[in-house]
Enzyme design. Structure first.
Site, PDB file in Angstrom:
ATOM      1  N   ASP A   1       4.231   2.347  -0.299  1.00 15.76           N
ATOM      2  CA  ASP A   1       3.020   1.710  -0.429  1.00 15.76           C
ATOM      3  C   ASP A   1       3.040   0.773  -1.785  1.00 15.76           C
ATOM      4  O   ASP A   1       4.416   0.746  -2.093  1.00 15.76           O
ATOM      5  CB  ASP A   1       1.775   2.759  -0.715  1.00 15.76           C
ATOM      6  CG  ASP A   1       2.110   3.743  -2.294  1.00 15.76           C
ATOM      7  OD1 ASP A   1       3.261   3.259  -2.718  1.00 15.76           O
ATOM      8  OD2 ASP A   1       1.251   4.242  -2.423  1.00 15.76           O
TER       9      ASP A   1
ATOM     10  N   ASP B   1       1.553   0.216  -5.415  1.00 19.52           N
ATOM     11  CA  ASP B   1       0.531   1.015  -6.622  1.00 19.52           C
ATOM     12  C   ASP B   1       0.419  -0.147  -7.814  1.00 19.52           C
ATOM     13  O   ASP B   1       1.297  -0.800  -8.023  1.00 19.52           O
ATOM     14  CB  ASP B   1       1.376   1.984  -7.217  1.00 19.52           C
ATOM     15  CG  ASP B   1       1.946   3.061  -6.225  1.00 19.52           C
ATOM     16  OD1 ASP B   1       1.247   3.732  -5.638  1.00 19.52           O
ATOM     17  OD2 ASP B   1       3.028   3.005  -5.795  1.00 19.52           O
TER      18      ASP B   1
ATOM     19  N   ASP C   1      -2.636   1.522  -3.494  1.00 22.66           N
ATOM     20  CA  ASP C   1      -3.197   2.483  -4.230  1.00 22.66           C
ATOM     21  C   ASP C   1      -3.527   1.598  -5.496  1.00 22.66           C
ATOM     22  O   ASP C   1      -2.818   1.240  -6.250  1.00 22.66           O
ATOM     23  CB  ASP C   1      -2.269   3.655  -4.999  1.00 22.66           C
ATOM     24  CG  ASP C   1      -1.911   4.732  -3.826  1.00 22.66           C
ATOM     25  OD1 ASP C   1      -2.792   4.695  -2.931  1.00 22.66           O
ATOM     26  OD2 ASP C   1      -0.979   5.435  -3.988  1.00 22.66           O
TER      27      ASP C   1
HETATM   28  N1  CTP Z   1       1.134   9.309  -9.075  1.00 24.69           N
HETATM   29  C1  CTP Z   1       0.291  10.153  -9.920  1.00 24.69           C
HETATM   30  N2  CTP Z   1      -0.828  10.725  -9.356  1.00 24.69           N
HETATM   31  C2  CTP Z   1      -1.107  10.710  -8.015  1.00 24.69           C
HETATM   32  C3  CTP Z   1      -0.102   9.918  -7.392  1.00 24.69           C
HETATM   33  C4  CTP Z   1       1.135   9.373  -7.800  1.00 24.69           C
HETATM   34  O1  CTP Z   1       0.479  10.290 -11.179  1.00 24.69           O
HETATM   35  N3  CTP Z   1      -1.906  11.289  -7.416  1.00 24.69           N
HETATM   36  C5  CTP Z   1       2.406   8.748  -9.787  1.00 24.69           C
HETATM   37  C6  CTP Z   1       3.516   9.349  -9.716  1.00 24.69           C
HETATM   38  O2  CTP Z   1       4.034   9.623 -10.726  1.00 24.69           O
HETATM   39  C7  CTP Z   1       4.564   8.531  -8.621  1.00 24.69           C
HETATM   40  C8  CTP Z   1       3.878   7.324  -8.803  1.00 24.69           C
HETATM   41  O3  CTP Z   1       2.426   7.520  -9.070  1.00 24.69           O
HETATM   42  O4  CTP Z   1       5.703   8.622  -9.325  1.00 24.69           O
HETATM   43  C9  CTP Z   1       3.762   6.271  -7.575  1.00 24.69           C
HETATM   44  O5  CTP Z   1       3.489   7.213  -6.664  1.00 24.69           O
HETATM   45  P1  CTP Z   1       3.910   6.956  -5.107  1.00 24.69           P
HETATM   46  O6  CTP Z   1       3.331   5.625  -4.597  1.00 24.69           O
HETATM   47  O7  CTP Z   1       3.648   8.096  -4.295  1.00 24.69           O
HETATM   48  O8  CTP Z   1       5.622   7.094  -5.072  1.00 24.69           O
HETATM   49  P2  CTP Z   1       6.682   5.737  -5.754  1.00 24.69           P
HETATM   50  O9  CTP Z   1       7.306   6.288  -6.560  1.00 24.69           O
HETATM   51  O10 CTP Z   1       5.675   4.344  -5.403  1.00 24.69           O
HETATM   52  O11 CTP Z   1       7.304   5.718  -4.142  1.00 24.69           O
HETATM   53  P3  CTP Z   1       7.098   4.706  -2.918  1.00 24.69           P
HETATM   54  O12 CTP Z   1       8.068   3.606  -2.956  1.00 24.69           O
HETATM   55  O13 CTP Z   1       7.322   5.719  -1.770  1.00 24.69           O
HETATM   56  O14 CTP Z   1       5.711   4.504  -2.745  1.00 24.69           O
HETATM   57 MN    MN Z   2       1.000   5.297  -4.373  1.00 25.96          MN
HETATM   58 MN    MN Z   3       4.393   3.936  -4.401  1.00 23.41          MN
END
Ligand code: CTP
Ligand code: MN
Ligand code: MN
Length: 514
Positions: A343, A345, A438
């Site tokens: 995703d 963020d 997100d």
């Molecule tokens: N996070 C958080 N609370 C949540 C979801 C996520 O604090 N409810 C934080 C986590 O620390 C995470 C970061 O937001 O490391 C990003 O989350 P995510 O998108 O799930 O992971 P990514 O590291 O961005 O990996 P990806 O590339 O798969 O999206």
């Molecule tokens: Mn995320």
């Molecule tokens: Mn992410």
């Protein structure tokens, strides 16, 4: 440790008022005239360099903005001697011997001592033989590497995306996931921690001796490593990949909106494939899951950096329309330098006057009108309800946020364009991709904590919190840092300040890929 006020994240307009920036150094008293420090920006970045320069000046050191004739000491971070020399040649420096070339460890030692320390051999940058990754140099790298000095905490390790031990960490991650699917938290953590340590190793493991002294290497972990060294693959991981429950859970949780609970339910009902789930018309799916199935193919294909950039532009444009002062920052994996993600963020904050409960609603309403919103779930802030940082290491935060799926129109290349306009070709060509996004909104005072919390990686975050509570008697979450001994909340305007509060060396986002 030093309670440092780093240069802030305050936007331009405010900066001019109170906050001091590097270009015109505030006149601190110079205590140590005999040396002039120059800090190299290469591999360090502007922000950190600025922070360190300010820190040194405050402690009475002379710090040069430019590589002028007066410079005596050059400090570099994550650069080999060869790299520094090459950079100096690029700066048209003919005689580099007039400088002391020093690693950041010297600088840190000076800051801790509050005065210049000797540039001992361990701090000096010294020319070494060619370090191209031949196995011989790797082995010599392994033998000179102090495994027993590797911290058990990911927040004390600089972990880039350069993983020499993917074979091992992939297997560990499969094992960890299997434990997660079976709700065995400890087993899961054990392998995630081990994977994180191996991602940090600067050499590939070729024999058991290579892991001697490393933290987080329990018997189960060692067993898997031995297996991979001897057989080239892990028999346990292989078995799991063929396990019916693992395969089903892996598939089910790949649908947006499906977690462990739903997977468990579907598995118990006898489903093994997504087709079977979709065919069961009596199942009550959540709105999120319906969207998840609808855009399944797009969402399981990873988001590229180019797509993340395009989404980023779209978001910045829209936010700016309603709130021109707002800061929009990409967080998550893309901020850590990843080239793909599941995703994108974003963290949004508004330094302007308070209100802004409406900003997120205005933004999604506009996307809705523009036909760009494929799914959206806004979670309102629950912040008032809880005050202290949460004790739970994996706790969710209280920010207002939105889990969305956006329609990203793809740029067409020249020839496909002409294809579409052909009169005969009426069949609709899908020229967009569904992207998971997100969005998190944080109050300006909590921005640094939110940024640190949302940048990840998850393992890095877990260890930051564990470090804070076990080593510092502090509680850290995505909102604040609380010092239990002093019974105060520690304010921070930048991530650097948070690390300083915790007594940790600053770790750049791209070094947080633990
Ligand atoms: N996070 C958080 N609370 C949540 C979801 C996520 O604090 N409810 C934080 C986590 O620390 C995470 C970061 O937001 O490391 C990003 O989350 P995510 O998108 O799930 O992971 P990514 O590291 O961005 O990996 P990806 O590339 O798969 O999206
Ligand atoms: Mn995320
Ligand atoms: Mn992410």
């Amino acid at each position: 440790m030093n309670r440092v006020r780093a240069p802030t994240l305050v936007p331009q307009r405010k900066k001019q008022k109170g906050v001091h920036l590097t270009s015109s150094p505030r006149s601190y008293e110079i205590k140590f005239c005999e040396l002039v420090i120059f800090i190299m920006e290469r591999k360090m970045g502007v922000t950190r360099r600025r922070f360190l320069m300010e820190l040194a000046r405050r402690k009475g050191f002379r710090v040069a903005n430019e590589l002028s004739d007066s410079v005596t000491h050059i400090v570099a971070e994550n650069n080999s001697c060869g790299e520094v020399l090459q950079w100096l040649r690029g700066q048209k420096v003919r005689d580099s011997s007039r400088f002391e070339l020093l690693d950041i460890s010297w600088f840190t030692a000076c800051m801790e001592a509050g005065k210049p320390v000797d540039s001992e051999i361990k701090h000096r940058l010294i020319v070494q033989q060619d370090c191209s990754a031949t196995s011989e140099t790797c082995v010599s790298e392994a033998s000179s590497f102090a495994a027993d000095r590797v911290s058990q905490y990911a927040c004390q390790r600089r972990t880039t995306l350069n993983n020499y031990n993917k074979k091992f960490t992939d297997a560990f991650e499969i094992l960890a996931e299997n434990f997660e699917f079976r709700e065995n938290k400890l087993g899961c953590l054990e392998f995630l921690r081990a994977a994180s340590v191996l991602k940090f190793l600067p050499y590939p493991i070729v024999k058991m001796k290579n892991i001697e002294g490393l933290p987080c290497m329990g018997d189960k972990v060692k067993c898997v490593i031995e297996d991979i060294i001897e057989e080239g693959e892990s028999s346990q991981a292989k078995e799991i990949l063929n396990d019916e429950r693992y395969k089903s859970f892996k598939l089910f949780t790949s649908v947006f909106g499906v977690g462990l609970k739903t997977s468990e339910k579907w598995y118990r009902m006898g489903f093994r494939t997504l087709e079977e789930v979709k065919a069961e018309k009596t199942l009550k799916l959540s709105r999120m899951q319906i969207a998840g199935f609808l855009h399944y193919e797009d969402i399981v294909s990873y988001v590229s950096k180019a797509e993340a950039d395009a989404v980023s532009l779209l978001i910045k444009d829209t936010v700016c329309m309603f709130s021109p002062e707002a800061l929009v920052t990409v967080t998550g994996g893309f901020r850590r330098g990843k080239k793909t993600g599941h995703d994108v963020d974003f963290l949004i904050t508004n330094p302007g006057p308070k209100e802004e409960k409406e900003l997120l609603h205005k933004v999604v309403d506009l996307w809705e009108k523009q036909g760009l919103l494929l799914y959206c779930d806004i979670i309102e802030s629950t912040f008032e309800k809880e005050k202290l940082p949460s004790r739970r290491v994996d706790a969710l935060d209280h920010f207002q946020k939105c889990f969305a799926i956006l329609k990203l129109h793809q740029q067409r290349t020249g020839n496909s364009n002409s294809n579409i306009s052909k009169e005969s070709d009426k069949a609709e060509v899908k020229d967009w991709k569904a992207i998971r996004v997100d969005l998190v909104i944080s109050p300006f005072e909590q921005y640094a904590y939110a940024l640190l919390g949302w940048t990840g990686s998850r393992q890095f975050e877990r260890d930051l919190r564990r470090y804070a509570s076990h080593e510092r008697k502090m509680m850290l979450d995505n909102h604040a840092l609380y010092d239990k001994t002093k019974r105060t909340f520690l304010k921070a305007e930048s991530e650097e300040e948070i690390f300083a509060h915790l007594g940790l060396d600053y770790i750049e986002p791209w070094e947080r890929n633990a």
